[in-house]
Design a protein around this motif. Structure first.
Motif, PDB file in Angstrom:
ATOM      1  N   ALA A  55       0.767  -1.207  -0.144  1.00 48.75           N
ATOM      2  CA  ALA A  55       0.001  -0.136   0.049  1.00 48.75           C
ATOM      3  C   ALA A  55       0.808   1.296   0.091  1.00 48.75           C
ATOM      4  CB  ALA A  55      -1.068   0.022   1.118  1.00 48.75           C
ATOM      5  N   CYS A  56       0.450   2.129  -0.972  1.00 49.07           N
ATOM      6  CA  CYS A  56       1.329   3.558  -0.956  1.00 49.07           C
ATOM      7  C   CYS A  56       0.898   4.027   0.348  1.00 49.07           C
ATOM      8  CB  CYS A  56       0.867   4.206  -2.173  1.00 49.07           C
ATOM      9  SG  CYS A  56       1.536   5.743  -2.198  1.00 49.07           S
ATOM     10  N   PRO A  57       2.030   4.776   1.010  1.00 41.61           N
ATOM     11  CA  PRO A  57       1.818   5.211   2.279  1.00 41.61           C
ATOM     12  C   PRO A  57       1.483   6.593   1.983  1.00 41.61           C
ATOM     13  CG  PRO A  57       4.126   5.351   1.750  1.00 41.61           C
ATOM     14  CD  PRO A  57       3.495   4.462   0.847  1.00 41.61           C
ATOM     15  N   ILE A  58       1.501   7.231   0.705  1.00 42.47           N
ATOM     16  CA  ILE A  58       0.912   8.761   0.758  1.00 42.47           C
ATOM     17  C   ILE A  58      -0.645   8.662   0.253  1.00 42.47           C
ATOM     18  CG2 ILE A  58       1.030  10.824  -0.818  1.00 42.47           C
ATOM     19  CD1 ILE A  58       3.930  10.151  -1.030  1.00 42.47           C
ATOM     20  N   CYS A  59      -0.894   7.859  -0.630  1.00 41.95           N
ATOM     21  CA  CYS A  59      -2.240   7.685  -1.096  1.00 41.95           C
ATOM     22  C   CYS A  59      -3.344   6.558  -0.881  1.00 41.95           C
ATOM     23  CB  CYS A  59      -2.430   8.097  -2.651  1.00 41.95           C
ATOM     24  SG  CYS A  59      -1.999   6.520  -3.639  1.00 41.95           S
ATOM     25  N   GLY A  60      -2.461   5.310  -0.414  1.00 40.80           N
ATOM     26  CA  GLY A  60      -3.281   4.265   0.006  1.00 40.80           C
ATOM     27  C   GLY A  60      -3.418   3.260  -1.238  1.00 40.80           C
ATOM     28  N   ASN A  61      -3.128   3.544  -2.618  1.00 41.05           N
ATOM     29  CA  ASN A  61      -3.173   2.789  -3.583  1.00 41.05           C
ATOM     30  C   ASN A  61      -2.193   1.583  -3.531  1.00 41.05           C
ATOM     31  OD1 ASN A  61      -3.753   1.740  -6.237  1.00 41.05           O
ATOM     32  ND2 ASN A  61      -2.171   3.426  -7.316  1.00 41.05           N
ATOM     33  N   MET A  62      -2.514   0.468  -4.102  1.00 35.79           N
ATOM     34  CA  MET A  62      -1.621  -1.006  -4.110  1.00 35.79           C
ATOM     35  C   MET A  62      -0.744  -0.608  -5.395  1.00 35.79           C
ATOM     36  SD  MET A  62      -2.474  -2.590  -1.482  1.00 35.79           S
ATOM     37  CE  MET A  62      -4.062  -2.813  -0.421  1.00 35.79           C
ATOM     38  N   ASP A  63       0.535  -0.965  -5.294  1.00 29.39           N
ATOM     39  CA  ASP A  63       1.481  -0.932  -6.137  1.00 29.39           C
ATOM     40  C   ASP A  63       2.799  -1.490  -5.668  1.00 29.39           C
ATOM     41  OD1 ASP A  63       2.421  -0.368  -8.632  1.00 29.39           O
ATOM     42  OD2 ASP A  63       2.523   1.818  -8.577  1.00 29.39           O
ATOM     43  N   THR A  64       3.549  -1.762  -6.725  1.00 25.03           N
ATOM     44  CA  THR A  64       4.874  -2.411  -6.665  1.00 25.03           C
ATOM     45  C   THR A  64       5.789  -1.273  -5.869  1.00 25.03           C
ATOM     46  OG1 THR A  64       5.338  -2.105  -9.024  1.00 25.03           O
ATOM     47  CG2 THR A  64       4.856  -4.192  -7.926  1.00 25.03           C
ATOM     48  N   SER A  65       5.669  -0.004  -6.390  1.00 29.16           N
ATOM     49  CA  SER A  65       6.784   0.977  -5.810  1.00 29.16           C
ATOM     50  C   SER A  65       6.278   1.812  -4.791  1.00 29.16           C
ATOM     51  CB  SER A  65       7.157   1.858  -7.110  1.00 29.16           C
ATOM     52  OG  SER A  65       5.858   2.553  -7.553  1.00 29.16           O
ATOM     53  N   VAL A  66       7.205   2.478  -3.864  1.00 28.36           N
ATOM     54  CA  VAL A  66       7.042   3.366  -2.844  1.00 28.36           C
ATOM     55  C   VAL A  66       7.654   4.714  -2.990  1.00 28.36           C
ATOM     56  CG1 VAL A  66       7.083   3.526  -0.333  1.00 28.36           C
ATOM     57  CG2 VAL A  66       6.505   1.194  -1.224  1.00 28.36           C
ATOM     58  N   PRO A  67       6.920   5.701  -3.120  1.00 24.26           N
ATOM     59  CA  PRO A  67       5.403   5.872  -3.161  1.00 24.26           C
ATOM     60  C   PRO A  67       5.052   5.170  -4.666  1.00 24.26           C
ATOM     61  CG  PRO A  67       6.664   8.027  -3.123  1.00 24.26           C
ATOM     62  CD  PRO A  67       7.746   7.129  -3.281  1.00 24.26           C
ATOM     63  N   CYS A  68       3.691   5.233  -4.938  1.00 15.24           N
ATOM     64  CA  CYS A  68       3.118   4.350  -5.998  1.00 15.24           C
ATOM     65  C   CYS A  68       3.337   5.290  -7.182  1.00 15.24           C
ATOM     66  CB  CYS A  68       1.275   4.245  -5.707  1.00 15.24           C
ATOM     67  SG  CYS A  68       0.532   5.629  -5.980  1.00 15.24           S
ATOM     68  N   ALA A  69       3.136   4.601  -8.498  1.00 12.80           N
ATOM     69  CA  ALA A  69       3.360   5.185  -9.532  1.00 12.80           C
ATOM     70  C   ALA A  69       2.612   6.527  -9.986  1.00 12.80           C
ATOM     71  CB  ALA A  69       3.018   4.146 -10.948  1.00 12.80           C
ATOM     72  N   ILE A  70       1.382   6.433  -9.272  1.00 16.42           N
ATOM     73  CA  ILE A  70       0.502   7.976  -9.358  1.00 16.42           C
ATOM     74  C   ILE A  70       1.264   9.100  -8.577  1.00 16.42           C
ATOM     75  CG2 ILE A  70      -1.622   8.893  -9.168  1.00 16.42           C
ATOM     76  CD1 ILE A  70      -2.868   6.164  -9.641  1.00 16.42           C
ATOM     77  N   CYS A  71       1.478   8.497  -7.355  1.00 13.18           N
ATOM     78  CA  CYS A  71       2.092   9.477  -6.413  1.00 13.18           C
ATOM     79  C   CYS A  71       3.638  10.162  -6.873  1.00 13.18           C
ATOM     80  CB  CYS A  71       2.284   9.147  -5.052  1.00 13.18           C
ATOM     81  SG  CYS A  71       0.757   9.185  -4.390  1.00 13.18           S
ATOM     82  N   SER A  72       4.332   9.475  -7.677  1.00  9.78           N
ATOM     83  CA  SER A  72       5.592   9.802  -8.259  1.00  9.78           C
ATOM     84  C   SER A  72       5.809  10.103  -9.625  1.00  9.78           C
ATOM     85  CB  SER A  72       6.541   8.385  -7.839  1.00  9.78           C
ATOM     86  OG  SER A  72       6.052   7.136  -8.512  1.00  9.78           O
ATOM     87  N   ASP A  73       4.535  10.288 -10.035  1.00  8.95           N
ATOM     88  CA  ASP A  73       4.599  10.914 -11.370  1.00  8.95           C
ATOM     89  C   ASP A  73       4.358  12.312 -11.569  1.00  8.95           C
ATOM     90  OD1 ASP A  73       3.681  11.207 -14.036  1.00  8.95           O
ATOM     91  OD2 ASP A  73       2.221   9.779 -14.319  1.00  8.95           O
ATOM     92  N   SER A  74       5.613  13.077 -12.118  1.00 10.39           N
ATOM     93  CA  SER A  74       5.495  14.357 -12.118  1.00 10.39           C
ATOM     94  C   SER A  74       4.658  14.883 -12.996  1.00 10.39           C
ATOM     95  CB  SER A  74       7.188  14.634 -12.187  1.00 10.39           C
ATOM     96  OG  SER A  74       7.400  14.071 -13.964  1.00 10.39           O
ATOM     97  N   ASN A  75       4.118  14.117 -13.947  1.00 10.95           N
ATOM     98  CA  ASN A  75       3.174  14.510 -15.042  1.00 10.95           C
ATOM     99  C   ASN A  75       1.742  14.843 -14.497  1.00 10.95           C
ATOM    100  OD1 ASN A  75       4.741  15.010 -17.125  1.00 10.95           O
ATOM    101  ND2 ASN A  75       4.852  12.763 -17.434  1.00 10.95           N
ATOM    102  N   ARG A  76       1.666  14.444 -13.192  1.00  6.85           N
ATOM    103  CA  ARG A  76       0.313  14.473 -12.675  1.00  6.85           C
ATOM    104  C   ARG A  76       0.183  15.621 -11.704  1.00  6.85           C
ATOM    105  NH1 ARG A  76      -2.643   8.898 -13.255  1.00  6.85           N
ATOM    106  NH2 ARG A  76      -4.320  10.054 -12.112  1.00  6.85           N
ATOM    107  N   ASN A  77      -0.667  16.316 -11.668  1.00  8.65           N
ATOM    108  CA  ASN A  77      -0.910  17.474 -10.661  1.00  8.65           C
ATOM    109  C   ASN A  77      -1.019  17.065  -9.155  1.00  8.65           C
ATOM    110  OD1 ASN A  77      -1.665  19.739  -9.214  1.00  8.65           O
ATOM    111  ND2 ASN A  77      -3.326  20.319 -10.781  1.00  8.65           N
ATOM    112  N   GLN A  78      -0.199  17.196  -8.504  1.00  8.35           N
ATOM    113  CA  GLN A  78       0.061  16.658  -7.173  1.00  8.35           C
ATOM    114  C   GLN A  78      -0.738  17.575  -6.135  1.00  8.35           C
ATOM    115  OE1 GLN A  78       1.886  13.803  -6.329  1.00  8.35           O
ATOM    116  NE2 GLN A  78       2.519  13.316  -8.196  1.00  8.35           N
ATOM    117  N   GLY A  79      -1.307  18.604  -6.746  1.00 14.47           N
ATOM    118  CA  GLY A  79      -2.134  19.406  -5.998  1.00 14.47           C
ATOM    119  C   GLY A  79      -3.571  19.206  -5.942  1.00 14.47           C
ATOM    120  N   GLN A  80      -3.987  18.398  -7.023  1.00 14.22           N
ATOM    121  CA  GLN A  80      -5.252  18.019  -7.108  1.00 14.22           C
ATOM    122  C   GLN A  80      -5.634  16.932  -6.265  1.00 14.22           C
ATOM    123  OE1 GLN A  80      -6.612  18.021 -11.130  1.00 14.22           O
ATOM    124  NE2 GLN A  80      -8.141  19.343 -10.983  1.00 14.22           N
TER     125      GLN A  80
END
Lengths: 197, 197
Positions: A55-80
């Motif tokens: 489980a990603c400690p930031i968002c709670g998503n399930m993934d292989t990496s910590v943080p998860c692929a979504i939380c560590s994606d710089s193309n995504r708006n981390q403020g939304q």
């Protein structure tokens, strides 16, 4: 009865959601008939998921990496930050592919019946995220059920006063929806929220 | 999308009978939330079944021993052979606990639509058993469907001339059956096969 090894596997499979004793038995026989082509790969896939997914400690998503692929994606708006009930709902939104921000998984919704209060959910973590700044918008994507809406109201109360934009998914007639088949609540909501053209 | 490990597991689970992509996703999340209490024991149980369970060469049942526990049970009447479509039906009869003979699993029923002819089923093995003597009675416990009954007729034809008693399960109103809810076919059959009291 069949062998104890089979009974044990049926017993464990029958506890999975959407499974019961009868479908578990059918699944075991299906696997025994496809030992090499299906049973072996399934066991390998299970081991892989069990060993690698966290489980990603930031968002709670399930993934292989910590943080998860979504939380560590710089193309995504981390403020939304889109607040969802569980990982299944997060995956549903990802499949729809409409959202390019990040998520916050609550781990459930408030439910007096099931004894789920604010302490059982990841609500404090959400408030901490907002308090530490960086969040521009919180989008509540909770179920349109009594519990989901109670939770949304509770979160709106708790987030009141923080300099963050708060929004929720719109309500109305679903795509392809026939008015004749919709419940009264949805029709009322669709009328009240009607848009100018 | 979620991690490829998860996608692969969902893909494999979704192929199980009674499962689809949605229930497979829910099962994976259920297992990830219960890694130690459920996921680990399930993997162990699967490995155990995969490694230890084999098809009995005599009857076709699935068990840890060769021959299976039923075929090697000296308390069971080895001369009474109950012919079933598959192992699931064998288990259903064993759960009912009414039969103290042995079984012969056909591995399916004749179906022109699905391209299943006599060669695809364990019919020759049954004839060999009868030809080698030792069989007193063959009980056909096949489904009451068109395919099941076609198979039963075919087996009766092939077994004609052998010194063996041939029987089939009775037809009629099931226990607890309300006449009002039964199909016409069952009612007709129940009338035709009415018993004297």
């Amino acid at each position: 009865m069949s062998a104890p090894e089979i009974e044990q596997l049926i017993h464990l499979l029958a506890k999975l959601p959407a499974f019961g004793p009868r479908s578990a038995r059918r699944a075991v026989l299906f696997l025994l008939n496809k030992k090499e082509s299906h049973f072996a790969p399934l066991i390998t896939a299970m081991q892989s998921v069990r060993d690698k997914i966290v489980a990603c400690p930031i968002c709670g998503n399930m993934d292989t990496s910590v943080p998860c692929a979504i939380c560590s994606d710089s193309n995504r708006n981390q403020g939304q930050i889109c607040v969802v009930r569980d990982v299944a709902d997060l995956w549903a939104l990802e499949r729809a592919g409409v959202f390019k921000g990040v998520y916050h998984v609550l781990g459930g919704v408030l439910s007096a019946l099931d004894g789920i209060g604010p302490e059982e959910l990841r609500i404090q973590e959400l408030l901490d995220k907002v308090a530490s700044g960086g969040a521009e918008e919180i989008i509540l994507a909770l179920p349109a059920t009594v519990e989901g809406q109670t939770t949304a109201h509770y979160l709106a109360d708790r987030l009141d006063g923080y300099p963050v934009k708060l929004s929720a998914l719109s309500r109305g007639v679903p795509v392809g929806g026939e008015l004749d088949y919709l419940d009264d609540g949805t029709l009322q909501m669709a009328f009240k929220s009607r848009r100018g053209l």
